[in-house]
Design an enzyme around this catalytic site. Structure first.
Site, mmCIF file in Angstrom:
data_model
loop_
_atom_site.group_PDB
_atom_site.id
_atom_site.type_symbol
_atom_site.label_atom_id
_atom_site.label_comp_id
_atom_site.label_asym_id
_atom_site.label_seq_id
_atom_site.Cartn_x
_atom_site.Cartn_y
_atom_site.Cartn_z
ATOM 1 N N SER A 44 -0.816 1.219 -12.244
ATOM 2 C CA SER A 44 -0.244 0.066 -12.050
ATOM 3 C C SER A 44 0.050 -0.303 -10.752
ATOM 4 O O SER A 44 -0.494 -1.035 -9.552
ATOM 5 C CB SER A 44 -0.589 -0.864 -13.188
ATOM 6 N N CYS A 74 9.271 0.258 -6.527
ATOM 7 C CA CYS A 74 9.553 -0.066 -8.351
ATOM 8 C C CYS A 74 10.259 0.787 -9.000
ATOM 9 O O CYS A 74 11.161 0.726 -10.224
ATOM 10 C CB CYS A 74 7.835 0.131 -9.266
ATOM 11 N N ASN A 129 6.559 -1.836 -14.535
ATOM 12 C CA ASN A 129 6.650 -1.203 -13.481
ATOM 13 C C ASN A 129 6.006 -2.846 -12.488
ATOM 14 O O ASN A 129 6.330 -2.930 -11.326
ATOM 15 C CB ASN A 129 5.628 0.275 -12.628
ATOM 16 N N HIS A 149 6.751 2.834 -15.365
ATOM 17 C CA HIS A 149 7.263 4.033 -14.861
ATOM 18 C C HIS A 149 8.205 5.143 -15.517
ATOM 19 O O HIS A 149 9.247 3.601 -16.536
ATOM 20 C CB HIS A 149 7.557 4.055 -13.255
HETATM 21 P P1 NAP Z 1 -3.581 -5.030 -5.148
HETATM 22 O O1 NAP Z 1 -3.436 -4.653 -6.616
HETATM 23 O O2 NAP Z 1 -4.204 -3.734 -4.902
HETATM 24 O O3 NAP Z 1 -3.440 -6.263 -4.248
HETATM 25 C C1 NAP Z 1 -3.764 -6.591 -3.462
HETATM 26 C C2 NAP Z 1 -3.437 -7.996 -3.023
HETATM 27 O O4 NAP Z 1 -3.076 -7.880 -1.474
HETATM 28 C C3 NAP Z 1 -4.628 -8.697 -3.250
HETATM 29 O O5 NAP Z 1 -4.351 -9.962 -3.838
HETATM 30 C C4 NAP Z 1 -5.238 -9.136 -1.520
HETATM 31 O O6 NAP Z 1 -5.969 -9.548 -1.756
HETATM 32 C C5 NAP Z 1 -4.073 -8.485 -1.029
HETATM 33 N N1 NAP Z 1 -4.570 -8.523 0.226
HETATM 34 C C6 NAP Z 1 -4.917 -7.650 0.503
HETATM 35 N N2 NAP Z 1 -5.334 -7.282 2.178
HETATM 36 C C7 NAP Z 1 -4.830 -8.293 2.225
HETATM 37 C C8 NAP Z 1 -5.253 -9.118 3.773
HETATM 38 N N3 NAP Z 1 -5.782 -8.768 5.088
HETATM 39 N N4 NAP Z 1 -5.015 -10.325 4.313
HETATM 40 C C9 NAP Z 1 -3.727 -10.792 2.887
HETATM 41 N N5 NAP Z 1 -4.299 -10.071 1.830
HETATM 42 C C10 NAP Z 1 -4.868 -8.940 1.599
HETATM 43 O O7 NAP Z 1 -2.482 -4.332 -4.675
HETATM 44 P P2 NAP Z 1 -0.774 -4.769 -6.500
HETATM 45 O O8 NAP Z 1 -0.600 -3.943 -6.718
HETATM 46 O O9 NAP Z 1 -0.803 -6.037 -6.339
HETATM 47 O O10 NAP Z 1 -0.172 -4.197 -4.869
HETATM 48 C C11 NAP Z 1 0.206 -5.415 -3.270
HETATM 49 C C12 NAP Z 1 1.752 -5.013 -2.415
HETATM 50 O O11 NAP Z 1 3.128 -4.599 -3.390
HETATM 51 C C13 NAP Z 1 1.227 -3.030 -2.420
HETATM 52 O O12 NAP Z 1 0.706 -2.900 -1.205
HETATM 53 C C14 NAP Z 1 3.565 -2.574 -2.337
HETATM 54 O O13 NAP Z 1 3.569 -3.243 -1.381
HETATM 55 C C15 NAP Z 1 3.658 -3.961 -3.351
HETATM 56 N N6 NAP Z 1 4.396 -3.221 -4.495
HETATM 57 C C16 NAP Z 1 5.159 -3.234 -4.452
HETATM 58 C C17 NAP Z 1 5.729 -2.766 -5.750
HETATM 59 C C18 NAP Z 1 7.323 -2.969 -6.114
HETATM 60 O O14 NAP Z 1 7.619 -1.187 -6.089
HETATM 61 N N7 NAP Z 1 7.622 -3.000 -5.407
HETATM 62 C C19 NAP Z 1 5.425 -2.025 -6.595
HETATM 63 C C20 NAP Z 1 3.508 -2.042 -6.453
HETATM 64 C C21 NAP Z 1 3.498 -2.789 -5.356
HETATM 65 P P3 NAP Z 1 -7.684 -9.718 -1.845
HETATM 66 O O15 NAP Z 1 -8.130 -9.952 -2.927
HETATM 67 O O16 NAP Z 1 -8.927 -11.184 -1.067
HETATM 68 O O17 NAP Z 1 -8.073 -8.110 -1.410
HETATM 69 C C1 3JM Z 2 3.745 0.162 -3.796
HETATM 70 O O1 3JM Z 2 -0.020 -1.660 2.628
HETATM 71 C C2 3JM Z 2 0.707 -0.089 1.692
HETATM 72 O O2 3JM Z 2 1.106 0.714 2.892
HETATM 73 C C3 3JM Z 2 0.938 -0.347 0.383
HETATM 74 C C4 3JM Z 2 1.251 0.876 0.027
HETATM 75 C C5 3JM Z 2 2.607 0.729 -1.195
HETATM 76 C C6 3JM Z 2 4.105 0.358 -1.373
HETATM 77 C C7 3JM Z 2 4.347 0.420 0.136
HETATM 78 O O3 3JM Z 2 4.579 1.169 0.692
HETATM 79 O O4 3JM Z 2 4.361 -1.265 0.330
HETATM 80 C C8 3JM Z 2 1.839 0.787 -2.210
HETATM 81 C C9 3JM Z 2 2.707 0.176 -4.042
HETATM 82 C C10 3JM Z 2 4.181 0.263 -2.704
HETATM 83 C C11 3JM Z 2 6.013 0.179 -2.135
HETATM 84 O O5 3JM Z 2 6.547 -0.291 -3.568
HETATM 85 O O6 3JM Z 2 6.604 0.978 -1.720
#
Ligand code: NAP
Ligand code: 3JM
Length: 337
Positions: free
Chosen positions: A159, A129, A315, A242
């Site tokens: 978030s 992000c 973000n 952000h």
């Molecule tokens: P979050 O609110 O904690 O949501 C996590 C999601 O992953 C939930 O839907 C969860 O489902 C699912 N999940 C967790 N463990 C799982 C498993 N073993 N099998 C299948 N699904 C599973 O997190 P978020 O903020 O949405 O972010 C999710 C991921 O997106 C981050 O970890 C990161 O890698 C990525 N991300 C990227 C950016 C970016 O900058 N591009 C920004 C934020 C996040 P349940 O409801 O079943 O637990």
């Molecule tokens: C943003 O499962 C993880 O390690 C997710 C950690 C995470 C990440 C990532 O490294 O994929 C949380 C929030 C990010 C990201 O966008 O890099």
């Protein structure tokens, strides 16, 4: 018009739910929609375009017949499921850091390097992000004046660390007013009325992994392997949005007026820069918007060819969900799905 079978892994999370909003708003051409998560939330109902969808626990069969798979379930889950989904014929757009630096995985910000999607072999990565909003603002300047160096400090909303981190800020703030004790579950330190100079894990060189993502991803997206980036990433008690204090050094001189001229016609950028009238972007105002907002554009006093600015974006949208959906739209435009 062709319609596509779309799966969302992580559909119940902060990013997954935002993806659903963005797909709905942009009228994305969906034939069938599959919402996937872990066993924990299997059976949960989520509304999309007025219909109720039941979340399923992900299995290899989940990806049968899927054209586009949007992943936001964390990097360890992406490492397991992205190769399986790609093998079943889906193009995976992955929001995690799992594959971003793999040479045969394009890392794409549509305003910067849309043509890199052509190189995909089943997986396309969505950048971090903080990187996305920075490169949207800086790439147009880089194209004209070549940026040599970037020094950036971020002020990142909770978030960005997921739904549990949003709860952490709310619960800890409430508990302070109620004279109770609450310690964050997912954030690494107290967040209410505090700032935390740590996002992701510390590396050997003293930077955090998040800070090195900003260096390595910027180089890859902008095709600028020599650009120098020093980032300090900080979590602040803001729910969404952000902010970044960005200073650049360019090869050729650049005035603030020239920078404004360049940015005013740049895709995805909105200038909000009228300090005398207290106009500058702030996270509270960008929530729900898809653009990157730039203000406080001024000559930097520490570098010869220096420029400083303030860059703010939602973000969960441009930093994650919107960028991923825009990548899917590029795939459709280039007939790659
Ligand atoms: P979050 O609110 O904690 O949501 C996590 C999601 O992953 C939930 O839907 C969860 O489902 C699912 N999940 C967790 N463990 C799982 C498993 N073993 N099998 C299948 N699904 C599973 O997190 P978020 O903020 O949405 O972010 C999710 C991921 O997106 C981050 O970890 C990161 O890698 C990525 N991300 C990227 C950016 C970016 O900058 N591009 C920004 C934020 C996040 P349940 O409801 O079943 O637990
Ligand atoms: C943003 O499962 C993880 O390690 C997710 C950690 C995470 C990440 C990532 O490294 O994929 C949380 C929030 C990010 C990201 O966008 O890099």
């Amino acid at each position: 018009m062709k319609h596509y079978n779309v799966a969302i892994l992580g559909a119940t999370g902060a990013v997954g739910r935002t993806m659903l909003k963005v797909l709905e708003e942009r009228d994305f051409p969906i034939e069938e929609l599959k919402l996937l998560a872990s066993e924990r939330s299997a059976g949960t109902e989520i509304e999309f375009r007025g219909n109720k969808y039941v979340v399923e626990a992900v299995t290899p069969e989940s990806f049968e017949g899927i054209d586009i798979a949007l992943f936001s379930a964390g990097s360890s889950r992406s490492k397991i499921w992205a190769p399986i989904a790609a093998e079943k014929g889906a193009v995976v757009i992955d929001n995690s850091s799992a594959f971003r630096m793999e040479p045969d995985v394009p890392l794409v910000v549509p305003e910067v390097n849309p043509d890199d999607v052509h190189l995909h072999k089943g997986i396309i990565a969505n950048p971090n992000c903080s990187t996305i909003q920075m490169v949207v603002a800086l790439y147009p300047i880089h194209k004209k004046k070549k940026i040599k160096r970037i020094i950036v400090s971020t002020y990142q909303a909770v978030s960005g660390a997921g739904a549990k981190a949003i709860e952490d800020l709310e619960k800890e703030t409430r508990s302070k007013f109620e004279g109770k004790h609450y310690y964050p579950e997912v954030l690494p330190a107290s967040i209410a009325f505090n700032v935390i100079p740590r996002i992701d894990v510390f590396m050997e060189n003293g930077y955090t992994k998040e800070e090195l993502k900003m260096l390595n991803e910027t180089r890859k997206i902008m095709h600028a392997p020599d650009i120098k980036v020093s980032a300090t990433c900080v979590r602040v008690p803001v729910f969404v949005g952000h902010s970044e204090s960005v200073t650049i050094e360019t090869e050729e001189p650049i005035t603030p007026e020239e920078a404004r001229e360049i940015l005013k016609d740049s895709p995805g950028v909105i200038i909000e820069d009228d300090p005398e009238n207290n106009v500058y972007p702030m996270p509270i105002d960008v929530e729900g918007k898809d653009d990157v907002f730039v203000g406080r554009i001024r000559k930097d006093l520490a570098f010869e060819n220096g420029l400083s600015m303030w860059v703010v974006a939602d973000n969960l949208r441009k930093g994650a969900a919107t960028n991923a959906v825009q990548i899917a739209e590029v795939l459709i435009k280039y007939a790659l799905v």
